[in-house]
Design a protein around this motif. Structure first.
Motif, PDB file in Angstrom:
ATOM      1  N   GLY A   1    -142.141 -73.604  57.488  1.00 45.21           N
ATOM      2  CA  GLY A   1    -141.359 -73.052  58.586  1.00 45.21           C
ATOM      3  C   GLY A   1    -140.799 -71.706  58.167  1.00 45.21           C
ATOM      4  O   GLY A   1    -141.118 -71.202  57.087  1.00 45.21           O
ATOM      5  N   PRO A   2    -139.949 -71.112  58.974  1.00 48.10           N
ATOM      6  CA  PRO A   2    -139.389 -69.815  58.570  1.00 48.10           C
ATOM      7  C   PRO A   2    -138.325 -69.990  57.488  1.00 48.10           C
ATOM      8  O   PRO A   2    -137.461 -70.853  57.595  1.00 48.10           O
ATOM      9  N   LEU A   3    -138.438 -69.215  56.428  1.00 50.52           N
ATOM     10  CA  LEU A   3    -137.400 -69.140  55.398  1.00 50.52           C
ATOM     11  C   LEU A   3    -136.820 -67.742  55.484  1.00 50.52           C
ATOM     12  O   LEU A   3    -137.554 -66.758  55.436  1.00 50.52           O
ATOM     13  N   TRP A   4    -135.503 -67.635  55.614  1.00 50.93           N
ATOM     14  CA  TRP A   4    -134.866 -66.360  55.904  1.00 50.93           C
ATOM     15  C   TRP A   4    -134.382 -65.614  54.680  1.00 50.93           C
ATOM     16  O   TRP A   4    -134.107 -64.422  54.753  1.00 50.93           O
ATOM     17  N   SER A   5    -134.267 -66.322  53.536  1.00 48.62           N
ATOM     18  CA  SER A   5    -133.780 -65.655  52.326  1.00 48.62           C
ATOM     19  C   SER A   5    -134.227 -66.430  51.102  1.00 48.62           C
ATOM     20  O   SER A   5    -134.629 -67.598  51.198  1.00 48.62           O
ATOM     21  N   ASN A   6    -134.124 -65.787  49.948  1.00 47.13           N
ATOM     22  CA  ASN A   6    -134.454 -66.469  48.695  1.00 47.13           C
ATOM     23  C   ASN A   6    -133.496 -67.630  48.450  1.00 47.13           C
ATOM     24  O   ASN A   6    -133.906 -68.687  47.972  1.00 47.13           O
ATOM     25  N   ASP A   7    -132.227 -67.446  48.784  1.00 48.82           N
ATOM     26  CA  ASP A   7    -131.260 -68.535  48.598  1.00 48.82           C
ATOM     27  C   ASP A   7    -131.658 -69.758  49.418  1.00 48.82           C
ATOM     28  O   ASP A   7    -131.609 -70.887  48.935  1.00 48.82           O
ATOM     29  N   GLU A   8    -132.064 -69.533  50.671  1.00 51.24           N
ATOM     30  CA  GLU A   8    -132.492 -70.646  51.516  1.00 51.24           C
ATOM     31  C   GLU A   8    -133.750 -71.297  50.953  1.00 51.24           C
ATOM     32  O   GLU A   8    -133.858 -72.521  50.908  1.00 51.24           O
ATOM     33  N   ALA A   9    -134.702 -70.482  50.515  1.00 51.85           N
ATOM     34  CA  ALA A   9    -135.937 -71.022  49.941  1.00 51.85           C
ATOM     35  C   ALA A   9    -135.650 -71.861  48.706  1.00 51.85           C
ATOM     36  O   ALA A   9    -136.208 -72.959  48.549  1.00 51.85           O
ATOM     37  N   GLN A  10    -134.795 -71.373  47.826  1.00 54.86           N
ATOM     38  CA  GLN A  10    -134.491 -72.105  46.591  1.00 54.86           C
ATOM     39  C   GLN A  10    -133.756 -73.420  46.888  1.00 54.86           C
ATOM     40  O   GLN A  10    -133.843 -74.371  46.118  1.00 54.86           O
ATOM     41  N   LYS A  11    -133.062 -73.474  48.009  1.00 53.08           N
ATOM     42  CA  LYS A  11    -132.344 -74.687  48.400  1.00 53.08           C
ATOM     43  C   LYS A  11    -133.271 -75.707  49.077  1.00 53.08           C
ATOM     44  O   LYS A  11    -133.226 -76.890  48.778  1.00 53.08           O
ATOM     45  N   LEU A  12    -134.114 -75.244  50.014  1.00 51.27           N
ATOM     46  CA  LEU A  12    -134.943 -76.146  50.815  1.00 51.27           C
ATOM     47  C   LEU A  12    -136.286 -76.501  50.178  1.00 51.27           C
ATOM     48  O   LEU A  12    -136.782 -77.617  50.339  1.00 51.27           O
ATOM     49  N   ALA A  13    -136.889 -75.558  49.482  1.00 52.50           N
ATOM     50  CA  ALA A  13    -138.248 -75.759  48.969  1.00 52.50           C
ATOM     51  C   ALA A  13    -138.383 -76.946  48.009  1.00 52.50           C
ATOM     52  O   ALA A  13    -139.398 -77.647  48.067  1.00 52.50           O
ATOM     53  N   PRO A  14    -137.425 -77.213  47.126  1.00 50.31           N
ATOM     54  CA  PRO A  14    -137.586 -78.393  46.263  1.00 50.31           C
ATOM     55  C   PRO A  14    -137.700 -79.691  47.062  1.00 50.31           C
ATOM     56  O   PRO A  14    -138.461 -80.592  46.690  1.00 50.31           O
ATOM     57  N   ARG A  15    -136.984 -79.792  48.181  1.00 48.30           N
ATOM     58  CA  ARG A  15    -137.065 -80.984  49.022  1.00 48.30           C
ATOM     59  C   ARG A  15    -138.417 -81.063  49.726  1.00 48.30           C
ATOM     60  O   ARG A  15    -139.004 -82.134  49.859  1.00 48.30           O
ATOM     61  N   ILE A  16    -138.899 -79.915  50.201  1.00 46.60           N
ATOM     62  CA  ILE A  16    -140.212 -79.879  50.852  1.00 46.60           C
ATOM     63  C   ILE A  16    -141.287 -80.271  49.857  1.00 46.60           C
ATOM     64  O   ILE A  16    -142.176 -81.078  50.153  1.00 46.60           O
ATOM     65  N   ALA A  17    -141.226 -79.721  48.651  1.00 49.85           N
ATOM     66  CA  ALA A  17    -142.207 -80.048  47.611  1.00 49.85           C
ATOM     67  C   ALA A  17    -142.155 -81.532  47.275  1.00 49.85           C
ATOM     68  O   ALA A  17    -143.200 -82.185  47.136  1.00 49.85           O
ATOM     69  N   ALA A  18    -140.958 -82.087  47.154  1.00 51.21           N
ATOM     70  CA  ALA A  18    -140.809 -83.507  46.834  1.00 51.21           C
ATOM     71  C   ALA A  18    -141.410 -84.385  47.930  1.00 51.21           C
ATOM     72  O   ALA A  18    -141.981 -85.440  47.649  1.00 51.21           O
ATOM     73  N   ALA A  19    -141.317 -83.942  49.182  1.00 46.82           N
ATOM     74  CA  ALA A  19    -141.906 -84.693  50.289  1.00 46.82           C
ATOM     75  C   ALA A  19    -143.422 -84.760  50.178  1.00 46.82           C
ATOM     76  O   ALA A  19    -144.054 -85.659  50.739  1.00 46.82           O
ATOM     77  N   HIS A  20    -144.000 -83.827  49.435  1.00 44.67           N
ATOM     78  CA  HIS A  20    -145.449 -83.808  49.198  1.00 44.67           C
ATOM     79  C   HIS A  20    -145.782 -84.321  47.798  1.00 44.67           C
ATOM     80  O   HIS A  20    -146.885 -84.099  47.304  1.00 44.67           O
ATOM     81  N   LEU A  21    -144.801 -84.962  47.151  1.00 44.55           N
ATOM     82  CA  LEU A  21    -144.942 -85.528  45.803  1.00 44.55           C
ATOM     83  C   LEU A  21    -145.235 -84.456  44.766  1.00 44.55           C
ATOM     84  O   LEU A  21    -145.962 -84.683  43.807  1.00 44.55           O
ATOM     85  N   GLY A  22    -144.671 -83.269  44.966  1.00 50.03           N
ATOM     86  CA  GLY A  22    -144.879 -82.162  44.040  1.00 50.03           C
ATOM     87  C   GLY A  22    -143.574 -81.553  43.590  1.00 50.03           C
ATOM     88  O   GLY A  22    -142.486 -82.036  43.890  1.00 50.03           O
ATOM     89  N   LYS A  23    -143.715 -80.442  42.859  1.00 47.97           N
ATOM     90  CA  LYS A  23    -142.567 -79.724  42.317  1.00 47.97           C
ATOM     91  C   LYS A  23    -142.655 -78.258  42.761  1.00 47.97           C
ATOM     92  O   LYS A  23    -143.703 -77.624  42.624  1.00 47.97           O
ATOM     93  N   PHE A  24    -141.552 -77.739  43.299  1.00 46.76           N
ATOM     94  CA  PHE A  24    -141.482 -76.339  43.721  1.00 46.76           C
ATOM     95  C   PHE A  24    -141.516 -75.442  42.487  1.00 46.76           C
ATOM     96  O   PHE A  24    -140.787 -75.658  41.532  1.00 46.76           O
TER      97      PHE A  24
END
Length: 128
Positions: A25-48
């Protein structure tokens, strides 16, 4: 990560992980990406990996995720995954293993049509 094994006195390199980009989805900043991406990666059984980029300005970003080549863990979860139309058991046998593998799972032999002539699902098992 790389694993090395010995075979006939030769050291062979075996890759045990790989990296892919996953839409986020849209990520608006590096801070947002660093916060949300680990959860998204975990949902795919991976690591950000910490890497991300915008692919459509204001609409879509991708994150880089490291995945294991083989599912691991003692826990299992079964999930139906969209597969497009499947017309028969033989069709499912040809389609579902690849659909489940594309999500990092294995096919459990089950499938069903959810919208006649348009969409079916494959039963996929995920280990974590």
């Amino acid at each position: 990560m790389t694993t090395f094994v010995m075979l006939n006195k030769q050291k062979l390199k075996i890759m045990s992980t790989f990296k892919i980009n996953i839409i986020a989805g849209p990520l608006w900043s590096n801070d947002e990406a660093q916060k949300l991406a680990p959860r998204i990666a975990a949902a795919h059984l991976g690591k950000f990996t910490g890497q991300w980029s915008t692919i459509v300005e204001g609409e879509m970003s991708v994150i880089e995720v490291e995945l294991n080549t083989q599912p691991t863990g003692n826990n299992e979860y079964t999930l139906d995954v969209l597969a497009g139309p499947i017309w028969s058991d033989e069709d499912a046998k040809a389609i579902c293993p690849a659909i489940c593998a594309s999500y990092g799972g294995t096919w459990n032999g089950q499938w069903t049509t959810v919208v006649e002539g348009q969409m079916s699902v494959c039963g996929c098992v995920f280990k974590f």
